[in-house]
Design a protein around this motif. Structure first.
Motif, PDB file in Angstrom:
ATOM      1  N   UNK A  68     -42.977  27.970   7.503  1.00 33.77           N
ATOM      2  CA  UNK A  68     -43.244  28.950   8.549  1.00 33.77           C
ATOM      3  C   UNK A  68     -42.136  29.039   9.573  1.00 33.77           C
ATOM      4  N   UNK A  69     -42.361  28.431  10.731  1.00 34.24           N
ATOM      5  CA  UNK A  69     -41.424  28.471  11.845  1.00 34.24           C
ATOM      6  C   UNK A  69     -40.136  27.709  11.496  1.00 34.24           C
ATOM      7  N   UNK A  70     -38.958  28.346  11.652  1.00 35.44           N
ATOM      8  CA  UNK A  70     -37.696  27.647  11.350  1.00 35.44           C
ATOM      9  C   UNK A  70     -37.511  26.384  12.193  1.00 35.44           C
ATOM     10  N   UNK A  71     -37.971  26.404  13.447  1.00 36.04           N
ATOM     11  CA  UNK A  71     -37.836  25.214  14.288  1.00 36.04           C
ATOM     12  C   UNK A  71     -38.663  24.050  13.748  1.00 36.04           C
ATOM     13  N   UNK A  72     -39.826  24.390  13.181  1.00 37.81           N
ATOM     14  CA  UNK A  72     -40.670  23.350  12.565  1.00 37.81           C
ATOM     15  C   UNK A  72     -39.961  22.751  11.348  1.00 37.81           C
ATOM     16  N   UNK A  73     -39.279  23.621  10.598  1.00 43.76           N
ATOM     17  CA  UNK A  73     -38.559  23.144   9.410  1.00 43.76           C
ATOM     18  C   UNK A  73     -37.407  22.225   9.824  1.00 43.76           C
ATOM     19  N   UNK A  74     -36.710  22.598  10.902  1.00 41.38           N
ATOM     20  CA  UNK A  74     -35.614  21.757  11.392  1.00 41.38           C
ATOM     21  C   UNK A  74     -36.164  20.426  11.915  1.00 41.38           C
ATOM     22  N   UNK A  75     -37.304  20.496  12.576  1.00 42.11           N
ATOM     23  CA  UNK A  75     -37.950  19.273  13.055  1.00 42.11           C
ATOM     24  C   UNK A  75     -38.319  18.351  11.907  1.00 42.11           C
ATOM     25  N   UNK A  76     -38.807  18.937  10.832  1.00 47.78           N
ATOM     26  CA  UNK A  76     -39.153  18.148   9.646  1.00 47.78           C
ATOM     27  C   UNK A  76     -37.897  17.499   9.056  1.00 47.78           C
ATOM     28  N   UNK A  77     -36.799  18.279   8.991  1.00 55.96           N
ATOM     29  CA  UNK A  77     -35.545  17.726   8.460  1.00 55.96           C
ATOM     30  C   UNK A  77     -35.074  16.547   9.315  1.00 55.96           C
ATOM     31  N   UNK A  78     -35.197  16.683  10.628  1.00 60.29           N
ATOM     32  CA  UNK A  78     -34.820  15.582  11.521  1.00 60.29           C
ATOM     33  C   UNK A  78     -35.703  14.372  11.333  1.00 60.29           C
ATOM     34  N   UNK A 111     -38.333  10.972  18.130  1.00 62.25           N
ATOM     35  CA  UNK A 111     -38.506  10.781  16.682  1.00 62.25           C
ATOM     36  C   UNK A 111     -37.477  11.607  15.902  1.00 62.25           C
ATOM     37  N   UNK A 112     -37.272  12.850  16.313  1.00 58.19           N
ATOM     38  CA  UNK A 112     -36.299  13.701  15.611  1.00 58.19           C
ATOM     39  C   UNK A 112     -34.894  13.120  15.748  1.00 58.19           C
ATOM     40  N   UNK A 113     -34.527  12.713  16.960  1.00 62.48           N
ATOM     41  CA  UNK A 113     -33.172  12.181  17.168  1.00 62.48           C
ATOM     42  C   UNK A 113     -32.994  10.844  16.448  1.00 62.48           C
ATOM     43  N   UNK A 114     -34.053  10.041  16.368  1.00 59.43           N
ATOM     44  CA  UNK A 114     -33.960   8.792  15.598  1.00 59.43           C
ATOM     45  C   UNK A 114     -33.595   9.099  14.145  1.00 59.43           C
ATOM     46  N   UNK A 115     -34.192  10.154  13.596  1.00 64.58           N
ATOM     47  CA  UNK A 115     -33.869  10.556  12.224  1.00 64.58           C
ATOM     48  C   UNK A 115     -32.435  11.033  12.097  1.00 64.58           C
ATOM     49  N   UNK A 116     -31.979  11.824  13.050  1.00 68.64           N
ATOM     50  CA  UNK A 116     -30.605  12.328  12.985  1.00 68.64           C
ATOM     51  C   UNK A 116     -29.601  11.181  13.135  1.00 68.64           C
ATOM     52  N   UNK A 117     -29.911  10.238  14.017  1.00 69.21           N
ATOM     53  CA  UNK A 117     -29.022   9.077  14.186  1.00 69.21           C
ATOM     54  C   UNK A 117     -28.997   8.233  12.923  1.00 69.21           C
ATOM     55  N   UNK A 118     -30.134   8.172  12.222  1.00 68.72           N
ATOM     56  CA  UNK A 118     -30.163   7.395  10.981  1.00 68.72           C
ATOM     57  C   UNK A 118     -29.297   8.053   9.900  1.00 68.72           C
ATOM     58  N   UNK A 119     -29.238   9.384   9.910  1.00 68.16           N
ATOM     59  CA  UNK A 119     -28.316  10.074   8.991  1.00 68.16           C
ATOM     60  C   UNK A 119     -26.873   9.655   9.294  1.00 68.16           C
ATOM     61  N   UNK A 120     -26.516   9.633  10.583  1.00 71.44           N
ATOM     62  CA  UNK A 120     -25.163   9.233  10.987  1.00 71.44           C
ATOM     63  C   UNK A 120     -24.883   7.799  10.534  1.00 71.44           C
ATOM     64  N   UNK A 121     -25.865   6.916  10.741  1.00 73.93           N
ATOM     65  CA  UNK A 121     -25.698   5.510  10.363  1.00 73.93           C
ATOM     66  C   UNK A 121     -25.553   5.359   8.847  1.00 73.93           C
ATOM     67  N   UNK A 122     -26.310   6.152   8.085  1.00 72.72           N
ATOM     68  CA  UNK A 122     -26.235   6.060   6.620  1.00 72.72           C
ATOM     69  C   UNK A 122     -24.868   6.534   6.128  1.00 72.72           C
TER      70      UNK A 122
END
Lengths: 134, 59
Positions: A68-78, A111-122
């Motif tokens: 649905x909402x693109x922001x929700x999709x981005x939130x899910x990706x994060x 929570x979203x930023x924790x996910x994005x930071x984990x991508x950077x760490x990986x």
């Protein structure tokens, strides 16, 4: 006497090339454990897990897959960036489905930023594994 | 349930984020610490500056 141009030999990595990337995504800091950077691994694990836990403690919204909402999709990706932490939160229904408090909005961002930071760490763990970074 | 103030949330956010930035964006321990502190100060300073800016706009 002419000198021959020296290029650094690529380090020999044994096993699956993307193991640090995948392991680092699944468990924060685990990719660095694989490359034997113990202190970096511990720091990343504590920082990312603390951020994720603080977010949940603030009644964060945990995004679910949607179209649905693109922001929700981005939130899910994060959110998905936190790897196993995300799946644990989903299995045990630790997050909220809606944001009802101001602090819950902060928590959702945590929570979203924790996910994005984990991508950077990986990715950093992958660079250590292939010798691009020391 | 955790209900921190806005500023406390900023401090927590800045601390966790700066640790990850410091570890991942630099190679030596000394430069990691320096870059982590630099990021932390920038996060907090930016929030204080934005807070004062909003206070001026509100008046």
């Amino acid at each position: 006497m002419a000198s021959k141009a020296q290029t650094p030999a690529p380090p020999k990595s044994q096993g699956f090339l993307y193991s640090a990337l995948i392991l680092g995504w699944l468990v924060p800091g685990a990719g660095h454990l694989l490359t034997r950077h113990w202190i970096r691994a511990a720091l990343l694990f504590v920082a990312i897990t603390a951020m994720f836990s603080l977010g949940l403690a603030m009644q964060a919204k945990v995004y679910v897959p949607n179209t649905g909402d693109p922001l929700e999709m981005l939130g899910f990706a994060g959110d998905l960036g936190t790897g196993l932490l995300y799946f644990i939160a989903r299995i045990f229904s630790l997050g909220q489905s809606t944001v009802q408090l101001v602090t819950a909005d902060y928590g959702t961002k945590f929570v979203v930023v924790a996910g994005l930071l984990n991508f950077v760490a990986a990715v950093d763990a992958h660079n250590l594994r292939i010798g691009r970074k020391v | 349930m955790l209900t921190p103030s806005h500023f406390t949330a900023v401090l927590l956010f800045a601390t966790c984020t700066s640790v990850v930035f410091g570890v991942t964006q630099r190679s030596t321990p000394r430069s990691m610490v320096r870059y982590g502190l630099y990021c932390w100060v920038l996060f907090v300073a930016a929030v204080i500056a934005a807070g004062w800016l909003m206070w001026i706009i509100r008046r």
